[in-house]
Write a protein that holds these residues in place. Structure first.
Motif: not given
Length: 325
Positions: A72, A76, A79, A112-113, A116-117, A120, A151-152, A155, A159
């Motif tokens: 994941n 990211m 992305l 988001v990238g 999100g990173s 994670v 992880c879901l 995301w 978002l």
């Protein structure tokens, strides 16, 4: 046409009027510096993350908690990397007004990238801390299914938050504009910047450092310091590097620019320095896509060594059973 870059926004004072400060030298320098930073990051990051996905999804084919998190994280990073060509184009080119919605989508995916990173990487540290410092609870809390759910959730959460706040950043009524630049003064209000700093960086950084420090201490206090524990320490240090090196300067720069927009910093030379600092730091923050490769490398080695050890164990059992017959 000479491109009007982000100095127009960086020069805004507390009351929203443009201060009498010139940022032409900073913008002229950034036109070349951004390309010099983005090109190697884009090429190296693209190769490293595609290779990482091939290793985790094709060659290893062992879905542990670690490989799920790292897969994941690679997604990211990809992305983020996929948006760098748009950022490079927007650095020196004005976009027509009809591309406002496309720009908003691209900016949303970019954030988001990034965040999100961040989350994670934080959950990788939490997962390691639970596994090593709380082994009995780990049997209940850790599983590939739980890692996939986390992880879901990252995301979906990132978002939802980004898409609900991105409208603060884009100014309306523009004819031509620079995408990824010229953010609205609403985007620098405390209601946006304070949660961004606290929940986007400070809280994940505190969790990461706490979990990493306790995990390293537990491994060093262990009576049996195996090669696997040494590999785990390397993973922890690589995760710290992949987080702190890119994101600490960029969020410090965001805080300083926030002080400029709040009227706390009014000196023109300080504003110019902060303008150069924030643009450079935000460019360099993308290097996380390459630094994450350190985590990929150690995770892949650990997973492969674990798999080989498991196979050798099966072979020894088979040999022992045959010798008894």
């Amino acid at each position: 046409m000479e491109p009007s870059t982000s100095h127009q926004i960086h020069a805004l004072s507390h009351n929203g009027t443009a201060a009498n400060c010139s940022f032409q030298e900073v913008d002229r320098l950034m036109q070349y510096l951004e390309l010099a930073i983005y090109l190697p990051i884009f090429l190296a990051g693209l190769i490293l993350n595609i290779v990482a996905l091939l290793v985790f999804c094709v060659f290893l084919r062992k879905w542990t908690e670690s490989t799920i998190y790292m897969t994941n994280l690679a997604l990211m990073d990809l992305l983020l990397l996929s948006l760098l060509p748009f950022k490079m184009h927007a650095t020196n080119h004005l976009w027509p007004a009809e591309l406002q919605n496309l720009c908003t989508v691209l900016e949303s995916l970019y954030f988001v990238g990034i965040y999100g990173s961040i989350y994670v990487i934080m959950f990788i540290a939490v997962d390691r801390w639970v596994a090593i410092c709380h082994p009995f609870r780990a049997k209940l809390l850790r599983s590939p299914r739980a890692a996939m759910g986390i992880c879901l959730g990252v995301w979906v959460l990132v978002l939802a938050v980004i898409c609900s706040t991105i409208y603060y950043f884009r100014r309306g009524g523009q004819t031509e504009f620079h995408c990824f630049h010229e953010f609205s003064s609403k985007g620098w209000k405390p209601v946006v910047i304070v949660p961004l700093q606290v929940f986007g960086f400070l809280l994940p950084a505190a969790v990461l450092v706490y979990c990493s420090a306790n995990t390293i201490w537990a491994l060093q206090q262990s009576a049996q310091r195996s090669s696997q524990s040494r590999a785990c320490v390397k993973i922890i240090y690589s995760s710290l590097c992949a987080f702190l090196l890119p994101f600490t300067p960029s969020h410090l720069a965001i805080f300083l620019q926030f002080l400029v927009h709040q009227g706390v910093i009014q000196d023109c030379s300080s504003k110019a320095s902060i303008s150069l600092f924030i643009q450079t730091a935000l460019c360099l923050s993308n290097i996380t896509c390459c630094l994450d490769a350190l985590c990929y490398y150690f995770i892949a080695r650990e997973t492969r060594s674990t798999t080989h050890a498991f196979r050798r164990s099966i072979q020894r059992r088979a040999t022992f059973s045959t010798s008894e017959v």
